[in-house]
Scaffold this motif. Structure first.
Motif, PDB file in Angstrom:
ATOM      1  N   GLY A 221      11.997  -4.092  -4.079  1.00 54.80           N
ATOM      2  CA  GLY A 221      12.338  -3.499  -2.786  1.00 54.80           C
ATOM      3  C   GLY A 221      11.164  -2.896  -2.039  1.00 54.80           C
ATOM      4  N   ILE A 222       9.961  -3.229  -2.457  1.00 58.68           N
ATOM      5  CA  ILE A 222       8.791  -2.699  -1.744  1.00 58.68           C
ATOM      6  C   ILE A 222       8.377  -3.709  -0.684  1.00 58.68           C
ATOM      7  N   GLU A 223       8.394  -3.270   0.560  1.00 61.07           N
ATOM      8  CA  GLU A 223       8.228  -4.200   1.686  1.00 61.07           C
ATOM      9  C   GLU A 223       6.968  -3.955   2.486  1.00 61.07           C
ATOM     10  N   THR A 224       6.266  -2.872   2.178  1.00 60.05           N
ATOM     11  CA  THR A 224       5.101  -2.526   3.000  1.00 60.05           C
ATOM     12  C   THR A 224       3.893  -2.218   2.117  1.00 60.05           C
ATOM     13  N   ILE A 225       2.740  -2.710   2.560  1.00 58.56           N
ATOM     14  CA  ILE A 225       1.474  -2.411   1.894  1.00 58.56           C
ATOM     15  C   ILE A 225       0.534  -1.806   2.928  1.00 58.56           C
ATOM     16  N   TYR A 226      -0.128  -0.704   2.548  1.00 55.95           N
ATOM     17  CA  TYR A 226      -1.157  -0.105   3.392  1.00 55.95           C
ATOM     18  C   TYR A 226      -2.497  -0.371   2.714  1.00 55.95           C
ATOM     19  N   GLY A 227      -3.472  -0.872   3.441  1.00 51.73           N
ATOM     20  CA  GLY A 227      -4.720  -1.164   2.743  1.00 51.73           C
ATOM     21  C   GLY A 227      -5.864  -1.536   3.648  1.00 51.73           C
ATOM     22  N   VAL A 228      -6.953  -1.945   3.011  1.00 53.83           N
ATOM     23  CA  VAL A 228      -8.128  -2.479   3.704  1.00 53.83           C
ATOM     24  C   VAL A 228      -8.526  -3.751   2.955  1.00 53.83           C
TER      25      VAL A 228
ATOM     26  N   GLN B 121      -9.126   5.716   2.666  1.00 56.60           N
ATOM     27  CA  GLN B 121      -8.512   7.029   2.465  1.00 56.60           C
ATOM     28  C   GLN B 121      -7.262   7.178   3.341  1.00 56.60           C
ATOM     29  N   HIS B 122      -7.332   6.622   4.515  1.00 55.89           N
ATOM     30  CA  HIS B 122      -6.206   6.762   5.435  1.00 55.89           C
ATOM     31  C   HIS B 122      -5.060   5.831   5.041  1.00 55.89           C
ATOM     32  N   ALA B 123      -5.424   4.659   4.543  1.00 55.13           N
ATOM     33  CA  ALA B 123      -4.395   3.760   4.002  1.00 55.13           C
ATOM     34  C   ALA B 123      -3.699   4.441   2.825  1.00 55.13           C
ATOM     35  N   GLY B 124      -4.482   5.116   1.999  1.00 55.19           N
ATOM     36  CA  GLY B 124      -3.925   5.831   0.848  1.00 55.19           C
ATOM     37  C   GLY B 124      -3.038   6.981   1.275  1.00 55.19           C
ATOM     38  N   ASN B 125      -3.480   7.729   2.259  1.00 55.53           N
ATOM     39  CA  ASN B 125      -2.641   8.821   2.758  1.00 55.53           C
ATOM     40  C   ASN B 125      -1.347   8.283   3.351  1.00 55.53           C
ATOM     41  N   ALA B 126      -1.446   7.146   4.008  1.00 59.30           N
ATOM     42  CA  ALA B 126      -0.238   6.525   4.572  1.00 59.30           C
ATOM     43  C   ALA B 126       0.725   6.172   3.441  1.00 59.30           C
ATOM     44  N   ALA B 127       0.210   5.560   2.385  1.00 56.77           N
ATOM     45  CA  ALA B 127       1.062   5.170   1.261  1.00 56.77           C
ATOM     46  C   ALA B 127       1.723   6.401   0.647  1.00 56.77           C
ATOM     47  N   ALA B 128       0.955   7.471   0.509  1.00 53.72           N
ATOM     48  CA  ALA B 128       1.476   8.692  -0.119  1.00 53.72           C
ATOM     49  C   ALA B 128       2.632   9.274   0.683  1.00 53.72           C
ATOM     50  N   ILE B 129       2.457   9.333   1.994  1.00 55.32           N
ATOM     51  CA  ILE B 129       3.517   9.972   2.788  1.00 55.32           C
ATOM     52  C   ILE B 129       4.704   9.030   2.939  1.00 55.32           C
ATOM     53  N   ALA B 130       4.444   7.721   2.868  1.00 53.91           N
ATOM     54  CA  ALA B 130       5.567   6.776   2.840  1.00 53.91           C
ATOM     55  C   ALA B 130       6.407   7.062   1.595  1.00 53.91           C
ATOM     56  N   GLY B 131       5.745   7.361   0.493  1.00 55.66           N
ATOM     57  CA  GLY B 131       6.448   7.711  -0.741  1.00 55.66           C
ATOM     58  C   GLY B 131       7.295   8.962  -0.569  1.00 55.66           C
ATOM     59  N   PHE B 132       6.725   9.973   0.080  1.00 54.71           N
ATOM     60  CA  PHE B 132       7.466  11.215   0.321  1.00 54.71           C
ATOM     61  C   PHE B 132       8.701  10.958   1.180  1.00 54.71           C
ATOM     62  N   LEU B 133       8.526  10.109   2.189  1.00 52.38           N
ATOM     63  CA  LEU B 133       9.625   9.903   3.146  1.00 52.38           C
ATOM     64  C   LEU B 133      10.740   9.028   2.587  1.00 52.38           C
ATOM     65  N   THR B 134      10.406   8.135   1.654  1.00 56.95           N
ATOM     66  CA  THR B 134      11.377   7.105   1.250  1.00 56.95           C
ATOM     67  C   THR B 134      11.806   7.188  -0.204  1.00 56.95           C
ATOM     68  N   GLN B 135      11.133   7.994  -1.016  1.00 55.32           N
ATOM     69  CA  GLN B 135      11.375   8.065  -2.468  1.00 55.32           C
ATOM     70  C   GLN B 135      11.020   6.757  -3.181  1.00 55.32           C
ATOM     71  N   LYS B 136      10.383   5.826  -2.474  1.00 58.85           N
ATOM     72  CA  LYS B 136       9.859   4.626  -3.140  1.00 58.85           C
ATOM     73  C   LYS B 136       8.347   4.771  -3.165  1.00 58.85           C
TER      74      LYS B 136
ATOM     75  N   GLY C 286       4.750   4.437  -2.261  1.00 57.94           N
ATOM     76  CA  GLY C 286       3.960   3.779  -1.226  1.00 57.94           C
ATOM     77  C   GLY C 286       2.828   3.015  -1.891  1.00 57.94           C
ATOM     78  N   ILE C 287       2.501   1.854  -1.334  1.00 57.01           N
ATOM     79  CA  ILE C 287       1.471   1.021  -1.947  1.00 57.01           C
ATOM     80  C   ILE C 287       0.204   1.063  -1.105  1.00 57.01           C
ATOM     81  N   CYS C 288      -0.917   1.357  -1.769  1.00 59.05           N
ATOM     82  CA  CYS C 288      -2.216   1.259  -1.106  1.00 59.05           C
ATOM     83  C   CYS C 288      -3.040   0.210  -1.826  1.00 59.05           C
ATOM     84  N   LEU C 289      -3.621  -0.690  -1.073  1.00 58.16           N
ATOM     85  CA  LEU C 289      -4.378  -1.810  -1.629  1.00 58.16           C
ATOM     86  C   LEU C 289      -5.835  -1.708  -1.195  1.00 58.16           C
ATOM     87  N   THR C 290      -6.736  -1.689  -2.175  1.00 59.46           N
ATOM     88  CA  THR C 290      -8.164  -1.581  -1.830  1.00 59.46           C
ATOM     89  C   THR C 290      -9.006  -2.580  -2.608  1.00 59.46           C
ATOM     90  N   VAL C 291     -10.226  -2.746  -2.129  1.00 59.30           N
ATOM     91  CA  VAL C 291     -11.244  -3.523  -2.853  1.00 59.30           C
ATOM     92  C   VAL C 291     -11.775  -2.676  -4.007  1.00 59.30           C
TER      93      VAL C 291
END
Ligand code: ADP
Ligand code: MG
Length: 581
Positions: free
Chosen positions: A34-41, A67-82, A84-89
């Motif tokens: 059920g994970i539909e969104t990825i935040y990353g670079v 860092q901002h992709a990661g922060n986005a993933a973190a707060i997505a986790g807070f908002l949704t209880q799922k 948040g995914i952050c993808l990096t090199v």
């Protein structure tokens, strides 16, 4: 089969077995859960992962800095209880994302940092690979759990473990290390599909023990001056109705921690937010719901909390080791908030005695007095604006638009906005959290817009904005309904410091009269420069109505701020000042 038919069958090319690879297995495992969104670079070795995820229908939001992709993933986790995914090199990208992972863990937000990494054999022998780094070892102490996957057939299990680790018990950050070679490993598609795991009941309810509930109710019932403190764990738990019921049926005054504001509307008759100092000092029994007694609550002791030994604490938390972390907890209630609050309500029955009127009246009086004092300051429509005048305008807008999400960071901009801007619904205020860090602004704003579709108002100090300012390009690229207001007072705390030697700008000042609004215009968004609260209101309302990416440069009197906002006491000052040579 006759001989001829036999020959024909043997001559047919055997069909290629269907295959899959590491890239596809990662995507399939996330989607299955059920994970539909990825935040990353994007970059080596995960570029194709982002591309393929997008092709597979996932939303992939590419940032300008991890860092901002990661922060986005973190707060997505807070908002949704799922998670948040952050993808990096690898290496540097991983390290950039790691700050956000550590912050997520500290704040109890579920997220998974997935980083590509270089060849294990070369990294472990330290032979100097491209972006060589033992990422797993580095991540481990900074998150809840860290895993590395070497075989494509293990991807399903690894993703399942990562999800469970992130959301079960006390939520937090998880690191998943995926070496470059894993992505192109192939396996039979059917076996691959079978290797995936759909996690069942990822965050199981944790039911509190009945005697813990009975003990808590006994203590609560004995109180003369009870108080409830709601923390962001309570906001995360999404037990909004039960929490409201607990507050209203008990009649106990409550104070919300910053990100718990709006769990009940800040205008609620039992909110003691505007009498915070009084209630913390005078309460005799304090029920903590998803709030830690860390620095943000003065560790449960000292001047803030009145005479030593004058308090009894009851604490609801999912993490047993949180109990007695700073002071004695006389009634620990360990479990998930929804279950704990439901059990308390059960035990309270329908005719719970209301707290003594002497207590609630005293709070009411203090609250009315403080709000009246504040009201005058908020009405000031002067140029240049001070913080109160500008925030008064934003307070009105947030009252008229209760679904909008407020992101807030800075020093004065943070402390004053927290007190002034009422929140009316749960999980609408996102801010610097447990560490009080700067730099969460644009990452949180982007994820809030992506996850909820509601308009976002990001109220940023000029310094705070600078940490993530480049992400205005991301906001424009994805056409997100985000209105950023930069409180521009030419510097950190104030814009008036000077270098005593006269050589350089002072360490705390920025370019004078900078026009942050033009940054948004550079990428096709709307930029507005405002100097009065009326202009500010107009510009914010226009942005919220149009849903266009907007940046408002709000000119604030450089004299208006105070050093370190409300936490000047944490900022040591030298008493020795040498004259410049
Ligand atoms: P605040 O800063 O708002 O006071 P904290 O982050 O200090 O909040 O505290 C949040 C607390 O909530 C943490 O101790 C965490 O373990 C707890 N928590 C998070 N989710 C849940 C949940 N679902 N049930 C119970 N406790 C939770
Ligand atoms: Mg400033």
């Amino acid at each position: 089969m006759n001989a001829l038919a036999q020959r024909i069958v043997e001559d047919l090319p055997t069909p290629e077995p269907e295959i899959t690879d590491g890239f596809h297995l990662v995507i399939d495992a996330l989607k299955l859960n059920g994970i539909e969104t990825i935040y990353g670079v994007p970059g080596i070795p995960i570029t194709d992962l982002g591309r393929l995820a997008q092709a597979a229908g996932m939303r992939v939001i590419s940032f300008r800095h991890e860092q901002h992709a990661g922060n986005a993933a973190a707060i997505a986790g807070f908002l949704t209880q799922k998670p948040g995914i952050c993808l990096t090199v690898s290496a540097p990208g991983f390290l950039n994302g790691l700050t956000a992972l550590a912050n997520a863990t500290t704040n109890c937000f579920p997220m998974i940092l997935i980083s590509g990494s270089s060849e294990r054999e070369i990294v472990d022998l330290q032979q100097g690979d491209y972006e060589e780094m033992d990422q797993l070892a580095i991540a481990k102490p900074l998150c809840k759990a860290a895993f590395r996957v070497l075989h494509a057939a293990d991807i399903g299990i690894a993703v399942a473990r990562a999800i469970r680790a992130a959301v079960s018990g006390r939520p937090g950050g998880v690191y998943l290390d995926l070496p470059a070679k894993l992505f192109s490993q192939v396996m039979d598609a059917e076996a691959g599909a079978k290797s995936l795991v759909k996690v069942i009941d990822a965050a199981p309810a944790q039911i509190p023990a009945p005697d813990a509930i009975a003990r808590a109710l006994d203590v609560l019932k004995s109180a003369k001056r009870p108080l409830i403190v709601l923390g962001k764990g309570a906001a995360y738990a999404q037990a909004d109705e039960a929490i409201r019921e607990l507050v209203e049926r008990s009649g106990i005054p409550y104070v919300p921690m910053s990100m718990a504001k709006g769990l009940l509307p800040d205008t609620h008759a039992q909110s003691a937010g505007a009498a915070r100092s009084l209630v913390l000092k005078e309460a005799d029994v304090v029920l903590l719901v998803g709030a830690r007694l860390n620095w943000l609550l003065s560790h449960g002791k000292g001047k803030t909390w009145g005479a030593p030994g004058s308090k009894k604490f009851i604490q609801i938390d999912i993490e047993p080791r949180e109990m007695d972390s700073n002071v004695e907890i006389v009634a620990p209630v360990v479990g998930d908030i929804a279950s704990c609050v439901a059990a308390l309500l059960d035990g309270m029955g329908k005719d719970w005695p209301t707290p003594p009127a002497a207590w609630t009246d005293a709070i009411q009086a203090k609250r009315d007095e403080n709000l009246a004092k504040m009201a005058n300051k908020l009405r000031k429509n002067a140029a240049p604006m001070d913080f109160h005048g500008a925030l008064g305008a934003l307070k009105t807008i947030m009252a008229e638009r209760p679904d909008a999400i407020l992101v807030n960071e800075g020093a004065n901009t943070l402390d004053l906005a927290r007190g002034i801007i009422d929140m009316h619904k749960p999980r609408k205020r996102l801010d610097v959290g447990t560490w009080g860090i700067m730099g969460i602004g644009m990452g949180y704003a982007i994820a809030a817009a992506v996850e909820t579709g509601h308009p976002v108002l990001a109220v940023e100090g000029d310094s705070a904005f600078g940490f993530s300012g480049m992400e205005v390009e991301t906001i424009c690229r994805y056409e997100l309904p985000i209105c950023v207001v930069v409180f521009n007072n030419n510097g950190i705390y104030r814009g008036t410091d000077t270098d005593p030697t006269g050589r350089d700008p002072a360490t705390t000042v920025f370019v004078r009269d900078a026009r942050y609004d033009r940054m948004m215009e550079a990428f096709g968004g709307v930029g507005v420069n405002v100097t009065t609260p009326d202009e500010l209101s107009q510009a914010v309302n226009a942005a919220m109505d149009s849903r266009r990416p907007t940046l408002i440069n709000a000119v604030i009197d450089p004299q208006a701020g105070t050093e370190s906002g409300n936490i000047g006491s944490l900022n040591p000052q030298s008493s020795v000042r040498k004259k410049p040579a």
